[in-house]
Design a protein around this motif. Sequence first.
Motif, PDB file in Angstrom:
ATOM      1  N   TYR A  20       0.834  -1.205   0.000  1.00 47.46           N
ATOM      2  CA  TYR A  20       0.000   0.000   0.000  1.00 47.46           C
ATOM      3  C   TYR A  20       0.871   1.258   0.000  1.00 47.46           C
ATOM      4  O   TYR A  20       1.664   1.468   0.925  1.00 47.46           O
ATOM      5  CB  TYR A  20      -0.859  -0.058   1.278  1.00 47.46           C
ATOM      6  CG  TYR A  20      -1.929   0.985   1.409  1.00 47.46           C
ATOM      7  CD1 TYR A  20      -3.200   0.775   0.867  1.00 47.46           C
ATOM      8  CD2 TYR A  20      -1.700   2.170   2.101  1.00 47.46           C
ATOM      9  CE1 TYR A  20      -4.193   1.727   1.019  1.00 47.46           C
ATOM     10  CE2 TYR A  20      -2.687   3.116   2.257  1.00 47.46           C
ATOM     11  CZ  TYR A  20      -3.930   2.889   1.714  1.00 47.46           C
ATOM     12  OH  TYR A  20      -4.914   3.826   1.870  1.00 47.46           O
ATOM     13  N   PRO A  21       0.733   2.129  -1.023  1.00 53.88           N
ATOM     14  CA  PRO A  21       1.488   3.387  -0.990  1.00 53.88           C
ATOM     15  C   PRO A  21       0.813   4.373  -0.044  1.00 53.88           C
ATOM     16  O   PRO A  21      -0.298   4.844  -0.299  1.00 53.88           O
ATOM     17  CB  PRO A  21       1.451   3.872  -2.446  1.00 53.88           C
ATOM     18  CG  PRO A  21       0.278   3.215  -3.064  1.00 53.88           C
ATOM     19  CD  PRO A  21      -0.072   2.001  -2.255  1.00 53.88           C
ATOM     20  N   TYR A  22       1.474   4.648   1.041  1.00 60.58           N
ATOM     21  CA  TYR A  22       0.894   5.424   2.147  1.00 60.58           C
ATOM     22  C   TYR A  22       1.492   6.832   2.095  1.00 60.58           C
ATOM     23  O   TYR A  22       2.712   7.005   2.151  1.00 60.58           O
ATOM     24  CB  TYR A  22       1.260   4.696   3.428  1.00 60.58           C
ATOM     25  CG  TYR A  22       0.765   5.295   4.724  1.00 60.58           C
ATOM     26  CD1 TYR A  22      -0.401   4.830   5.321  1.00 60.58           C
ATOM     27  CD2 TYR A  22       1.492   6.299   5.367  1.00 60.58           C
ATOM     28  CE1 TYR A  22      -0.838   5.359   6.526  1.00 60.58           C
ATOM     29  CE2 TYR A  22       1.056   6.834   6.574  1.00 60.58           C
ATOM     30  CZ  TYR A  22      -0.108   6.360   7.138  1.00 60.58           C
ATOM     31  OH  TYR A  22      -0.536   6.878   8.330  1.00 60.58           O
ATOM     32  N   PHE A  23       0.624   7.843   1.932  1.00 64.31           N
ATOM     33  CA  PHE A  23       1.151   9.218   1.908  1.00 64.31           C
ATOM     34  C   PHE A  23       1.238   9.737   3.342  1.00 64.31           C
ATOM     35  O   PHE A  23       0.430   9.371   4.210  1.00 64.31           O
ATOM     36  CB  PHE A  23       0.274  10.138   1.032  1.00 64.31           C
ATOM     37  CG  PHE A  23      -1.067  10.456   1.607  1.00 64.31           C
ATOM     38  CD1 PHE A  23      -2.150   9.594   1.413  1.00 64.31           C
ATOM     39  CD2 PHE A  23      -1.284  11.612   2.343  1.00 64.31           C
ATOM     40  CE1 PHE A  23      -3.396   9.878   1.951  1.00 64.31           C
ATOM     41  CE2 PHE A  23      -2.530  11.904   2.898  1.00 64.31           C
ATOM     42  CZ  PHE A  23      -3.589  11.030   2.692  1.00 64.31           C
ATOM     43  N   THR A  28      -2.944  14.020   8.295  1.00 64.51           N
ATOM     44  CA  THR A  28      -3.256  12.591   8.426  1.00 64.51           C
ATOM     45  C   THR A  28      -2.276  11.853   9.333  1.00 64.51           C
ATOM     46  O   THR A  28      -2.510  10.697   9.686  1.00 64.51           O
ATOM     47  CB  THR A  28      -3.272  11.928   7.029  1.00 64.51           C
ATOM     48  OG1 THR A  28      -2.026  12.223   6.384  1.00 64.51           O
ATOM     49  CG2 THR A  28      -4.404  12.452   6.185  1.00 64.51           C
ATOM     50  N   ASP A  29      -1.183  12.506   9.694  1.00 68.89           N
ATOM     51  CA  ASP A  29      -0.151  11.828  10.493  1.00 68.89           C
ATOM     52  C   ASP A  29       0.415  12.663  11.638  1.00 68.89           C
ATOM     53  O   ASP A  29       1.084  12.128  12.517  1.00 68.89           O
ATOM     54  CB  ASP A  29       0.992  11.382   9.566  1.00 68.89           C
ATOM     55  CG  ASP A  29       0.492  10.385   8.541  1.00 68.89           C
ATOM     56  OD1 ASP A  29       0.413   9.190   8.859  1.00 68.89           O
ATOM     57  OD2 ASP A  29       0.104  10.816   7.446  1.00 68.89           O
ATOM     58  N   TYR A 101      -4.226  -1.123   5.264  1.00 71.03           N
ATOM     59  CA  TYR A 101      -2.930  -1.557   5.801  1.00 71.03           C
ATOM     60  C   TYR A 101      -2.986  -2.004   7.262  1.00 71.03           C
ATOM     61  O   TYR A 101      -1.962  -2.344   7.838  1.00 71.03           O
ATOM     62  CB  TYR A 101      -1.904  -0.414   5.680  1.00 71.03           C
ATOM     63  CG  TYR A 101      -2.442   0.888   6.255  1.00 71.03           C
ATOM     64  CD1 TYR A 101      -2.325   1.176   7.596  1.00 71.03           C
ATOM     65  CD2 TYR A 101      -3.122   1.788   5.450  1.00 71.03           C
ATOM     66  CE1 TYR A 101      -2.851   2.336   8.128  1.00 71.03           C
ATOM     67  CE2 TYR A 101      -3.650   2.950   5.964  1.00 71.03           C
ATOM     68  CZ  TYR A 101      -3.512   3.224   7.296  1.00 71.03           C
ATOM     69  OH  TYR A 101      -4.051   4.353   7.808  1.00 71.03           O
ATOM     70  N   VAL A 123      -8.969  11.132   6.845  1.00 60.71           N
ATOM     71  CA  VAL A 123      -8.807  10.540   5.507  1.00 60.71           C
ATOM     72  C   VAL A 123      -9.754   9.355   5.347  1.00 60.71           C
ATOM     73  O   VAL A 123     -10.046   8.651   6.309  1.00 60.71           O
ATOM     74  CB  VAL A 123      -7.318  10.147   5.247  1.00 60.71           C
ATOM     75  CG1 VAL A 123      -6.762   9.245   6.290  1.00 60.71           C
ATOM     76  CG2 VAL A 123      -7.114   9.528   3.869  1.00 60.71           C
ATOM     77  N   SER A 125     -10.164   5.965   2.741  1.00 63.03           N
ATOM     78  CA  SER A 125      -9.518   5.202   1.676  1.00 63.03           C
ATOM     79  C   SER A 125     -10.451   4.080   1.211  1.00 63.03           C
ATOM     80  O   SER A 125     -11.182   4.237   0.244  1.00 63.03           O
ATOM     81  CB  SER A 125      -8.189   4.667   2.179  1.00 63.03           C
ATOM     82  OG  SER A 125      -7.577   3.895   1.199  1.00 63.03           O
ATOM     83  N   ARG A 153      -9.149   9.345  -0.788  1.00 62.67           N
ATOM     84  CA  ARG A 153      -8.317   8.599  -1.753  1.00 62.67           C
ATOM     85  C   ARG A 153      -9.007   7.251  -1.973  1.00 62.67           C
ATOM     86  O   ARG A 153      -9.743   6.779  -1.115  1.00 62.67           O
ATOM     87  CB  ARG A 153      -6.878   8.409  -1.272  1.00 62.67           C
ATOM     88  CG  ARG A 153      -6.720   7.483  -0.098  1.00 62.67           C
ATOM     89  CD  ARG A 153      -5.267   7.075   0.142  1.00 62.67           C
ATOM     90  NE  ARG A 153      -4.777   6.131  -0.861  1.00 62.67           N
ATOM     91  CZ  ARG A 153      -3.564   5.582  -0.821  1.00 62.67           C
ATOM     92  NH1 ARG A 153      -2.735   5.878   0.168  1.00 62.67           N
ATOM     93  NH2 ARG A 153      -3.176   4.743  -1.752  1.00 62.67           N
TER      94      ARG A 153
HETATM   95  N1  LIG Z   1      -1.638   9.091   6.386  1.00 64.21           N
HETATM   96  C1  LIG Z   1      -2.378   8.222   5.717  1.00 64.21           C
HETATM   97  N2  LIG Z   1      -3.484   7.724   6.297  1.00 64.21           N
HETATM   98  C2  LIG Z   1      -4.214   6.846   5.561  1.00 64.21           C
HETATM   99  N3  LIG Z   1      -5.384   6.214   5.887  1.00 64.21           N
HETATM  100  C3  LIG Z   1      -5.713   5.439   4.832  1.00 64.21           C
HETATM  101  N4  LIG Z   1      -4.796   5.558   3.845  1.00 64.21           N
HETATM  102  C4  LIG Z   1      -3.862   6.438   4.290  1.00 64.21           C
HETATM  103  C5  LIG Z   1      -2.657   6.965   3.718  1.00 64.21           C
HETATM  104  O1  LIG Z   1      -2.228   6.658   2.598  1.00 64.21           O
HETATM  105  N5  LIG Z   1      -1.958   7.849   4.483  1.00 64.21           N
END
Ligand SMILES: Nc1nc2[nH]cnc2c(=O)[nH]1
Length: 190
Positions: A20-23, A28-29, A101, A123, A125, A153
């Motif tokens: 999984y490409p995680y930004f 979000t972080d 993920y 976010v 997904s 996303r």
């Molecule tokens: N920061 C972050 N949170 C997520 N939650 C679901 N997908 C993502 C992602 O790609 N990045």
Amino acid sequence: MLEILKKSLKKAPIVKRGKYPYFIHPITDGVPAIDPKLLDEISDYIIEYCDMNVDRILSIEAMGIPLATAISLKTGIPFSIVRKRQYQLPDEIKISQSTGYSKGELYINGVEKKDRILLVDDVISTGGTLRFLVKALEKKGVTISDIIVIVGRGDGVQQLAGEGIRVKTLVDIAVSEDGVSILEDTGETN
Ligand SMILES: Nc1nc2[nH]cnc2c(=O)[nH]1
Ligand SMILES: O=P(O)(O)OC[C@H]1O[C@H](OP(=O)(O)OP(=O)(O)O)[C@H](O)[C@@H]1O
């Protein structure tokens, strides 16, 4: 509109979590740091575009917390957090969380039957987290005025729309190993 958010998303680094490409982005972080101007821009936008006639704002640990805090401070509306930790309070509701993920449990406390709430998260997904949460809240008899998520996303918004759950996003993005691109004018509120 939402220029600080869009500009910062375009610079977001990508890491792989499995396949999984995680930004990674401040909203979000929480890293590298949340610019208060960004939080100000986002919370102003939500207050203008959402139905704020609510008893409570409800958000999800961890990154819903700064969003709910900013909106609460501007409106005077109290907020609760859906936690990853169990409290064993009498009316606690346990739900499953499954993202692209991770898998785990979430625990809902602090909402009453007949409450009217605004649901806010950072976010969406797959939509898995919100699906279980909305179903549990509706079962309890809670009314959801709006579901607002900062970043969309994947196809979670469309999946949930097909199930009658309308999620508004501020900005929609595509994520690949090369980076984040903004999908212009697809966010539900713009
Ligand atoms: N920061 C972050 N949170 C997520 N939650 C679901 N997908 C993502 C992602 O790609 N990045
Ligand atoms: O649409 P989905 O596939 O369900 O993904 C969305 C969920 O992913 C993130 O949660 P995470 O558990 O990563 O939380 P945190 O980083 O905010 O602790 C985010 O806060 C959403 O709750």
